[in-house]
Design an enzyme around this catalytic site. Structure first.
Site, PDB file in Angstrom:
ATOM      1  N   GLU A   2      -0.543   3.380   2.898  1.00  0.00           N
ATOM      2  CA  GLU A   2      -0.074   4.564   2.158  1.00  0.00           C
ATOM      3  C   GLU A   2       0.425   5.673   3.084  1.00  0.00           C
ATOM      4  OE1 GLU A   2      -3.242   5.439  -0.609  1.00  0.00           O
ATOM      5  OE2 GLU A   2      -2.902   3.581  -1.726  1.00  0.00           O
TER       6      GLU A   2
ATOM      7  N   GLU B  70      -0.818  -5.234  -5.151  1.00  0.00           N
ATOM      8  CA  GLU B  70      -2.005  -4.734  -5.862  1.00  0.00           C
ATOM      9  C   GLU B  70      -1.702  -4.532  -7.348  1.00  0.00           C
ATOM     10  OE1 GLU B  70      -3.648  -1.236  -4.017  1.00  0.00           O
ATOM     11  OE2 GLU B  70      -3.226  -1.948  -1.976  1.00  0.00           O
TER      12      GLU B  70
END
Length: 555
Positions: free
Chosen positions: A330, A432
């Protein structure tokens, strides 16, 4: 997508079967063209303009300016949009009075607003390509697509070569199936001969797919350790896994110097035992919220020493075990390590990880890249820019990780973003995938199917991971089963698609040329041939390729 020959179309319709389309199909073929460079002149519009062409008007005829919050906004006017149609949208954008800006396209109808249907990082003096799309919940007689700077600044925007191409849901599915049949499957011809080379007619053939080439898997948690029901349920379905939290720094070293890989080792043993490939998630997480508390207090050389120790410890423990590593998780949204260690910190992470495990593919991994285009931190162009920055610095950054935490997915936007990312030529993984728990279970299942079909039918997507690790008290967002491992609606969807995307068992008889042909999903196969009470068994692999795979069996 390249132009498709008449023979290709006939083959296409033969492969997908009469259940989806008639041989007279004359609908649009999806155009995967995308551009990331800023050009002196805009290219011609995709689909010849689509709706704009069919309405016998150019972009100029459809362009208007409106005042929104005391700012002049460029707009495209659209008429007679239909409910349920899937609209693929693209346009070239140029800005005049700013050196660079993220331009967002917003759709407004009489009844609904879509905050973002596509974005592009535009520059002054050249044209940039915006690609996106939308699906309406209700029909619209008059709609507007507004173009504005994502930060709300007043910028003079030009648009050109606009295209809006509608697809019915059936047409969209046909186009998905075409890609599946041409990229996930391959023609096979089995030849059966005797020891003298004579081809044998009438030999019975049974072919069974025993392993899939395309990885589809799920996150697993420590709850799988010793849980035979969970293990059996998982192994029956998936050929890939990722550890939900157990490899993260806060899990393996919660206190400084006290490294413990006991849980992750036991989970890895399950993976090894069942021949499951696994992703390594993650080495670092840029979000301070998920950084070990003791690390937050380190600075300078102390922090540098700690991160070096983390990489070397983790990579030496698991060298050659994981096919991927999410190196700096991220990093589009957070920059904890770069703030503390300087702008080259990320480069160091990737360099050291590659040196420690040179055969693993190193990934960026982030959210809100395909889920939406409203997040200014993680637009498709922001992702591409960061990848290119790493590459310019000589970093071995080889994989695109897209988390995929969806609420209500936008299929044409997903496809458009994948098209632009594909211009990098790197493998793309949905890492994900789940659907928000704010929706009921049936809605979760329906939207999950949309996302999985988009991923599996895009030629540059190399794998899909669900974020559905089992927890008795509830999964992160979406569970596939109840606590007794009975499927919930989302689990039924997964099973349906896994069944659809495999060849299963194929049986036939050789023809007058001693041959039998079929189309099979890529993967490993077991074959049994019987002729006059003689039986021979063998195996073969089916990998990606345009040519027919020929397999010769001597009996």
């Amino acid at each position: 997508m390249q132009d498709i020959s008449f023979y290709g179309l006939i083959l296409f319709f033969f492969l997908i079967g009469a259940s989806l389309v008639s041989p007279l199909y004359d609908g649009p073929l999806y155009d995967s063209t995308a551009y990331t460079e800023c050009k002196e002149k805009p290219e011609e519009p995709l689909y010849g303009g689509g709706v704009f062409k069919s309405e016998n008007r150019g972009v100029e005829d459809s362009t208007a300016s409106y005042v929104v919050n005391n700012t002049y906004v460029t707009s495209l006017v659209l008429c007679n949009l239909t409910h349920g149609s899937i609209y693929s949208f693209s346009v070239w954008v140029r800005i005049k009075d700013s050196s660079a800006a993220v331009i967002r396209a917003r759709l407004e109808t009489e009844k609904e607003t879509h905050d973002c249907i596509g974005t592009v990082s535009a520059k002054r003096g050249c044209w940039s390509f915006l690609k996106g799309g939308f699906v309406l919940d209700s029909p619209s007689n008059l709609s507007n697509i507004f173009f504005q700077s994502a930060d709300g600044k007043d910028i003079d925007i030009d648009v050109a070569s606009a295209s809006l191409q509608p697809f019915t849901k059936q047409q969209w599915r046909i186009n998905q199936q075409y890609i599946i049949n041409t990229h996930r499957k391959r023609a096979v011809t089995i030849h059966v001969s005797d020891s003298n080379g004579k081809r044998l007619q009438g030999a019975s053939i049974c072919v069974e797919q025993i392993a899939k080439d395309f990885p589809i898997g799920s996150a697993i948690a420590k709850t799988i350790i010793g849980n035979l029901l969970y293990q059996n349920w998982f192994v029956k379905r998936f050929n890939a896994a990722v550890f939900e939290n157990e490899l993260k720094w806060y899990a393996t070293e919660p206190d400084e110097g006290k490294v413990n890989y006991t849980i992750s080792d036991r989970m890895l043993q399950f993976v090894r035992t069942n021949n499951i490939v696994a992703r390594g998630h993650n080495i670092f997480w840029e979000d301070p919220k998920y950084t070990p508390a003791w690390v937050l207090n380190l600075t300078g050389m102390q922090l540098q020493s700690a991160v070096n120790s983390r990489i070397h410890s983790l990579m030496s423990q698991y060298k050659d075990e994981f096919i991927h590593w999410d190196v700096s998780n991220e990093m589009l949204h957070f920059d904890f390590y770069e703030q503390r260690l300087g702008p080259d910190a990320t480069f160091h992470f990737f360099e050291t990880a590659h040196e420690s495990d040179p055969l693993a593919t190193l990934f960026m991994n982030d959210y809100n890249v395909v889920e939406t285009c409203s997040d200014a931190n993680s637009t498709v162009d922001a992702y591409i820019s960061r990848v290119r920055e790493l590459q310019r610095n000589g970093i071995f950054m080889d994989g695109i990780g897209l988390e995929g935490h969806f609420t209500i997915p936008n299929p044409p936007l997903i496809r458009a973003i994948l098209d632009k990312l594909a211009t990098l030529g790197l493998p793309i993984w949905l890492t994900e995938v789940d659907i928000s728990k704010t929706l009921d279970r049936d809605a979760q299942a329906n939207y999950l199917e949309e996302v999985l079909r988009e991923g599996f039918s895009h030629p540059y997507v190399n794998g899909i991971m669900l974020w559905t690790a089992f927890h008795p008290n509830g999964c992160y967002q979406m569970c596939l089963t109840d606590n007794n491992f009975k499927n919930l609606p989302a689990g039924d969807i997964v099973d349906k698609l896994l069944e659809e995307w495999q060849s299963g068992r194929v049986e036939g008889v050789t023809d007058g040329h001693g041959s039998y042909s079929f189309y099979g999903f890529l993967g490993e196969y077991r074959i049994s041939v019987n002729y006059e009470n003689r039986t021979i068994k063998s195996t073969f692999s089916l990998s990606r390729g345009e040519e027919t795979r020929h397999v010769t069996i001597t009996i």
